[in-house]
Design a protein around this motif. Structure first.
Motif, PDB file in Angstrom:
ATOM      1  N   LEU A 269       0.831  -1.205   0.000  1.00 16.48           N
ATOM      2  CA  LEU A 269       0.000   0.000   0.000  1.00 16.48           C
ATOM      3  C   LEU A 269       0.864   1.253   0.000  1.00 16.48           C
ATOM      4  N   LEU A 270       1.882   1.289   0.856  1.00 13.13           N
ATOM      5  CA  LEU A 270       2.762   2.456   0.920  1.00 13.13           C
ATOM      6  C   LEU A 270       3.555   2.612  -0.377  1.00 13.13           C
ATOM      7  N   LYS A 271       3.941   1.502  -0.955  1.00  9.83           N
ATOM      8  CA  LYS A 271       4.655   1.552  -2.231  1.00  9.83           C
ATOM      9  C   LYS A 271       3.758   2.130  -3.324  1.00  9.83           C
ATOM     10  N   GLU A 272       2.521   1.698  -3.342  1.00  8.07           N
ATOM     11  CA  GLU A 272       1.561   2.179  -4.350  1.00  8.07           C
ATOM     12  C   GLU A 272       1.370   3.685  -4.270  1.00  8.07           C
ATOM     13  N   HIS A 273       1.400   4.224  -3.039  1.00 10.57           N
ATOM     14  CA  HIS A 273       1.163   5.661  -2.848  1.00 10.57           C
ATOM     15  C   HIS A 273       2.456   6.451  -2.687  1.00 10.57           C
ATOM     16  N   ASP A 274       3.594   5.825  -2.970  1.00  8.32           N
ATOM     17  CA  ASP A 274       4.907   6.474  -2.876  1.00  8.32           C
ATOM     18  C   ASP A 274       5.160   7.041  -1.474  1.00  8.32           C
ATOM     19  N   GLN A 275       4.872   6.222  -0.470  1.00 10.03           N
ATOM     20  CA  GLN A 275       5.043   6.652   0.915  1.00 10.03           C
ATOM     21  C   GLN A 275       6.014   5.759   1.692  1.00 10.03           C
ATOM     22  N   LEU A 276       6.722   4.888   1.014  1.00 12.67           N
ATOM     23  CA  LEU A 276       7.687   4.033   1.713  1.00 12.67           C
ATOM     24  C   LEU A 276       8.848   4.870   2.242  1.00 12.67           C
ATOM     25  N   PRO A 277       9.337   4.574   3.442  1.00 13.40           N
ATOM     26  CA  PRO A 277      10.526   5.264   3.943  1.00 13.40           C
ATOM     27  C   PRO A 277      11.777   4.774   3.223  1.00 13.40           C
ATOM     28  N   ALA A 278      12.844   5.540   3.332  1.00  6.68           N
ATOM     29  CA  ALA A 278      14.142   5.100   2.814  1.00  6.68           C
ATOM     30  C   ALA A 278      14.686   3.999   3.718  1.00  6.68           C
ATOM     31  N   TYR A 279      15.230   2.936   3.121  1.00  5.79           N
ATOM     32  CA  TYR A 279      15.740   1.818   3.919  1.00  5.79           C
ATOM     33  C   TYR A 279      16.794   1.060   3.114  1.00  5.79           C
ATOM     34  N   ASP A 280      17.583   0.293   3.838  1.00  6.99           N
ATOM     35  CA  ASP A 280      18.542  -0.625   3.220  1.00  6.99           C
ATOM     36  C   ASP A 280      18.032  -2.048   3.407  1.00  6.99           C
ATOM     37  N   LYS A 281      18.276  -2.896   2.426  1.00  6.50           N
ATOM     38  CA  LYS A 281      17.836  -4.289   2.547  1.00  6.50           C
ATOM     39  C   LYS A 281      18.486  -4.977   3.742  1.00  6.50           C
ATOM     40  N   ALA A 282      19.709  -4.577   4.063  1.00  6.24           N
ATOM     41  CA  ALA A 282      20.391  -5.171   5.222  1.00  6.24           C
ATOM     42  C   ALA A 282      19.648  -4.868   6.523  1.00  6.24           C
ATOM     43  N   ASP A 283      18.944  -3.717   6.563  1.00  6.64           N
ATOM     44  CA  ASP A 283      18.151  -3.376   7.754  1.00  6.64           C
ATOM     45  C   ASP A 283      17.092  -4.435   8.026  1.00  6.64           C
ATOM     46  N   LEU A 284      16.472  -4.893   6.959  1.00 11.00           N
ATOM     47  CA  LEU A 284      15.377  -5.858   7.121  1.00 11.00           C
ATOM     48  C   LEU A 284      15.885  -7.158   7.717  1.00 11.00           C
ATOM     49  N   GLU A 285      17.137  -7.498   7.426  1.00 14.34           N
ATOM     50  CA  GLU A 285      17.739  -8.694   8.024  1.00 14.34           C
ATOM     51  C   GLU A 285      17.975  -8.484   9.512  1.00 14.34           C
TER      52      GLU A 285
END
Length: 462
Positions: A269-285
């Motif tokens: 949903l956030l991606k669709e509305h261009d509302q995703l925060p900045a993040y690194d893939k390593a953060d998700l790990e």
């Protein structure tokens, strides 16, 4: 003494909760640096009730020994407070304040001496000003600074504190500061709000990672305010609205800290509305690998929603309320002083949700309470007769007991709060404590509810 009708599990926590900014006072003493509340109060005192800031609070810094003795008198076997980041590390990073180390060591030692388990939270809305000036929780620097601060706390106090919590109610700075104007910086900008929320969750995971690398024997978690979401009706539209409110307001925080991942639906949903925060893939790990051991659950009121009567305008800013409206249930019971609905069963419904959908995580009620204005009018022979608070607590405890009987791993109950404390923008307008505080003399007087709670704690039930 007869056996209580509602008997709680062995080693159940009975106590209360507070935070450093709201109880310690001595904000310009002992080497403490300014935090965001000091900064904002100096800048805009008119935003605060009666223009009162937290400079003295309830003077716990000066009176902790007597206050802890009072806790013991009122049957506490546990007490939750926070460390002031700006007292321990005044610049937010770097040099540690030795006066703060001495104070927190002495306070923790005094709790242990009195047989009271210290339950220590690291962050309760009180960011040091040097980090505020660098962008606060919008900045990635704050995540690293928090991890370093947490590691220092574990190094200094981890050998005698068995229960740690990284943050209290991380949704509150997001909603109050970036979707409303109740906390600094008072802006309405969802994308900035999402960045703050994301950095808070990442900081939680980084602190947990540091804790586990330290090889300590205790447990670490986070404290979330979990309001159960109820739809106005069974209609598909109202049910969808409740689902969306739960997604934004509960699962956006609860899922990553317990399951190690954000709800896919929310991300899309956030991606669709261009509302995703900045993040690194390593953060998700890091988030996936560092989930909590124990959950603090703050409960005050339910969340009631309905489908929107009118669709948001095409050019309206993106906010969660684009997907639902709040709903006031007719005939609801209210705490009129705070403007909050009282719905005791909500605590039970949430505990069962945690049992059924979150691997029955170990949980304790880390805040529950009733703020009342003008309590002095209930004083009789020098004691506040707060039967309304006794009713409030006992009515919630009945539902907590029921959840425990039905398999919830709920391990304790902490009232907000021990002594009437300073409350953010409301100062001392509403009083919450087991103990009344005279602001002129700093005299502490036990309320009727405090004596009632002592008996409950001694019997492990009521």
């Amino acid at each position: 003494m007869s056996t209580p009708e509602h008997l709680f599990p062995e080693n159940f926590w009975w106590g209360s909760a507070t935070s450093a900014t709201q109880c310690e006072g001595a904000s310009r003493e002992g080497g403490r640096g300014p935090n965001v509340w000091d900064f904002w109060h100096e800048k805009e005192p008119g935003k605060f009730h009666n223009q009162v800031g937290s400079c003295e609070a309830s003077t716990f810094y000066k009176n902790y020994k007597n206050d802890i003795a009072l806790m013991k008198e009122l049957g506490h076997n546990s007490f939750r407070t926070s460390i002031s980041w700006s007292r321990l590390i005044p610049a937010g990073t770097g040099e540690v304040n030795p006066e703060a180390v001495a104070f927190y060591n002495n306070m923790i030692d005094e709790l242990i001496k009195q047989g009271i388990e210290p339950v220590i939270n690291l962050f309760h809305f009180d960011l040091p000003v040097p980090l505020v000036e660098k962008g606060g929780w919008e900045s990635r620097e704050t995540v690293e600074a928090f991890a370093e601060y947490a590691e220092k706390c574990f190094e200094l106090f981890g050998h005698k504190v068995n229960y740690w919590f990284t943050q209290n109610e991380p949704i509150v700075p997001v909603e109050a500061g970036y979707l409303n104007v109740y906390h600094w910086p008072c802006v309405v900008d969802f994308k900035r709000a999402a960045q703050v929320a994301y950095h808070s969750i990442l900081a939680n995971a980084c602190a947990i990672e540091r804790y586990r690398k330290a090889g300590l024997d205790g447990k670490i978690g986070i404290i979330l305010n979990l309001s159960p979401t109820y739809a106005r009706s069974d209609s598909p539209e109202d049910q969808k609205a409740a689902h969306m409110a739960d997604l934004f307001c509960t699962r956006a925080f609860l899922d990553p800290v317990t399951k190690g991942a954000y709800p896919r639906e929310l991300v899309e949903l956030l991606k669709e509305h261009d509302q995703l925060p900045a993040y690194d893939k390593a953060d998700l790990e890091i988030i996936a690998a560092n989930t909590i051991d124990v959950l603090g659950f703050n409960y005050y009121q339910p969340r009631r929603v309905k489908s929107r009567d009118v669709a948001p305008a095409a050019d309206a800013p993106f906010v969660p309320e684009n997907f639902y409206d709040f709903y006031e249930m007719p005939g609801r019971k209210m705490n009129e002083h705070r403007g909050w609905e009282i719905y005791e069963k909500g605590i039970y419904d949430t505990l069962l949700d945690l049992r059924d959908n979150y691997d029955n995580i170990e949980v304790y009620i880390s805040e529950n309470g009733m703020g009342v204005e003008g309590e002095k009018r209930f004083e009789v022979d020098g004691q506040i007769q707060d039967d309304y608070r006794i009713d409030f607590i006992s009515d919630h405890l009945k539902w907590i007991h029921k959840a425990s009987e039905e398999g919830s791993r709920v391990r304790g109950y902490h009232l907000w709060t021990f002594i009437d404390c300073w409350s953010w923008l409301n100062a001392y307008k509403n009083r919450y404590g087991f103990v009344s505080l005279d602001l002129e003399t700093q005299e502490r007087t036990i309320k009727k509810s405090g004596l009632w709670f002592r008996d409950v704690a001694q019997q492990n039930g009521f």
